[in-house]
Design an enzyme around this catalytic site. Structure first.
Site, mmCIF file in Angstrom:
data_model
loop_
_atom_site.group_PDB
_atom_site.id
_atom_site.type_symbol
_atom_site.label_atom_id
_atom_site.label_comp_id
_atom_site.label_asym_id
_atom_site.label_seq_id
_atom_site.Cartn_x
_atom_site.Cartn_y
_atom_site.Cartn_z
ATOM 1 N N ARG A 119 0.859 -1.183 0.000
ATOM 2 C CA ARG A 119 0.000 0.000 0.000
ATOM 3 C C ARG A 119 0.900 1.238 0.000
ATOM 4 O O ARG A 119 1.961 1.243 0.607
ATOM 5 C CB ARG A 119 -0.865 -0.007 1.265
ATOM 6 C CG ARG A 119 -1.840 1.123 1.391
ATOM 7 C CD ARG A 119 -2.757 0.961 2.610
ATOM 8 N NE ARG A 119 -3.651 -0.165 2.383
ATOM 9 C CZ ARG A 119 -3.859 -1.156 3.267
ATOM 10 N NH1 ARG A 119 -3.255 -1.151 4.444
ATOM 11 N NH2 ARG A 119 -4.689 -2.138 2.986
ATOM 12 N N ASN B 78 -0.856 -1.114 12.830
ATOM 13 C CA ASN B 78 -0.267 -2.111 11.949
ATOM 14 C C ASN B 78 0.936 -2.720 12.641
ATOM 15 O O ASN B 78 1.855 -1.993 13.037
ATOM 16 C CB ASN B 78 0.210 -1.459 10.643
ATOM 17 C CG ASN B 78 -0.914 -0.874 9.840
ATOM 18 O OD1 ASN B 78 -1.742 -1.606 9.316
ATOM 19 N ND2 ASN B 78 -0.955 0.444 9.743
ATOM 20 N N ASP C 39 4.673 -4.652 6.302
ATOM 21 C CA ASP C 39 3.442 -4.957 7.023
ATOM 22 C C ASP C 39 3.378 -6.459 7.301
ATOM 23 O O ASP C 39 3.498 -7.263 6.382
ATOM 24 C CB ASP C 39 2.249 -4.507 6.178
ATOM 25 C CG ASP C 39 0.918 -4.832 6.834
ATOM 26 O OD1 ASP C 39 0.050 -5.369 6.147
ATOM 27 O OD2 ASP C 39 0.748 -4.543 8.027
ATOM 28 N N ASP D 257 0.736 -8.142 8.635
ATOM 29 C CA ASP D 257 -0.632 -8.653 8.645
ATOM 30 C C ASP D 257 -1.436 -8.365 9.909
ATOM 31 O O ASP D 257 -2.566 -7.910 9.800
ATOM 32 C CB ASP D 257 -0.672 -10.170 8.373
ATOM 33 C CG ASP D 257 0.224 -10.581 7.230
ATOM 34 O OD1 ASP D 257 0.105 -9.969 6.149
ATOM 35 O OD2 ASP D 257 1.058 -11.478 7.406
ATOM 36 N N ASP E 31 -3.195 -6.671 12.876
ATOM 37 C CA ASP E 31 -3.604 -5.291 13.131
ATOM 38 C C ASP E 31 -4.402 -5.252 14.423
ATOM 39 O O ASP E 31 -5.009 -6.244 14.828
ATOM 40 C CB ASP E 31 -4.499 -4.780 11.995
ATOM 41 C CG ASP E 31 -3.802 -4.817 10.646
ATOM 42 O OD1 ASP E 31 -2.705 -4.248 10.525
ATOM 43 O OD2 ASP E 31 -4.368 -5.415 9.714
ATOM 44 N N ASP F 241 -6.996 -9.923 11.420
ATOM 45 C CA ASP F 241 -6.173 -10.604 10.418
ATOM 46 C C ASP F 241 -5.215 -11.661 10.961
ATOM 47 O O ASP F 241 -4.157 -11.904 10.373
ATOM 48 C CB ASP F 241 -5.398 -9.584 9.564
ATOM 49 C CG ASP F 241 -6.332 -8.612 8.863
ATOM 50 O OD1 ASP F 241 -7.461 -9.011 8.521
ATOM 51 O OD2 ASP F 241 -5.938 -7.451 8.655
ATOM 52 N N GLU G 55 -4.646 -14.281 8.284
ATOM 53 C CA GLU G 55 -3.733 -13.802 7.244
ATOM 54 C C GLU G 55 -2.281 -13.894 7.731
ATOM 55 O O GLU G 55 -1.385 -14.268 6.965
ATOM 56 C CB GLU G 55 -4.096 -12.358 6.897
ATOM 57 C CG GLU G 55 -3.410 -11.805 5.676
ATOM 58 C CD GLU G 55 -3.847 -10.383 5.363
ATOM 59 O OE1 GLU G 55 -3.051 -9.674 4.736
ATOM 60 O OE2 GLU G 55 -4.965 -9.972 5.742
#
Length: 176
Positions: free
Chosen positions: A22, A86, A102, A104, A106, A119, A122
């Site tokens: 991102r 994050n 990042d 994953d 959060d 997440d 993830e």
């Protein structure tokens, strides 16, 4: 290397495999020292790895750390200050952009300091796919624990008064 206060910088978040996750087109630098870099975004373009682009809806203050495994976004809404944390590698500024990886996990925090971990599935999936080492997993999980502790203690960057003061200063500086 640190960005200059009152300049706008590019912010990039990557994944462990080096792929771009991102980007934020600009973050206005409010503070930059060896402990943290604080930026404000307001109606800023965000680009996602899947090609989607969107504009941030509300002003937000970002706290990035060169030595902590997290960064925090404080979103200023009519109903209060919300936080999105994050779990990520320490952030670095390379003269071009502010960057981190990042990982994953959060943490979403509401104005009353209630929180939810997001997440986790993830994180497990990417840990297997991208081969997160045991040492890396320990650093990530320690980062999550540190964020939860700061929320519980309502310490910076989870201090509504600090966030409000930074935002007021931003408004004064940018509306001159």
């Amino acid at each position: 290397m640190l960005p200059k206060v009152k300049e706008s910088i590019y912010i990039q978040s990557f994944k462990h495999d080096g792929s771009l996750h991102r980007t934020w087109a600009k973050g206005y630098v409010m503070e930059a020292n060896e402990k943290r870099i604080v930026c404000v975004t307001n109606k800023t373009w965000v680009s996602e790895s899947d090609g989607r682009r969107w504009v941030t809806r509300e002003p937000a203050i970002y706290f990035f750390y060169p030595d902590k495994w997290f960064n925090v976004i404080s979103m200023i809404r009519k109903t209060g200050i919300y936080y999105y944390c994050n779990i990520a590698s320490p952030s670095i500024y390379d003269g071009e952009s502010l960057k981190n990886i990042d990982y994953d996990l959060d943490l979403k925090v509401n104005p009353q300091y209630g929180w939810t971990i997001l997440d986790e599935d993830e994180y497990v999936e990417h840990g297997i796919e991208m081969g997160y080492s045991e040492e890396l997993k320990k650093a990530i999980e320690k980062g999550l624990d540190q964020v939860i502790e700061l929320v519980a203690d309502r310490k910076s960057p989870f201090d509504h008064d600090e966030v409000s003061a930074i935002y007021e200063r931003y408004l004064e500086e940018t509306q001159r």
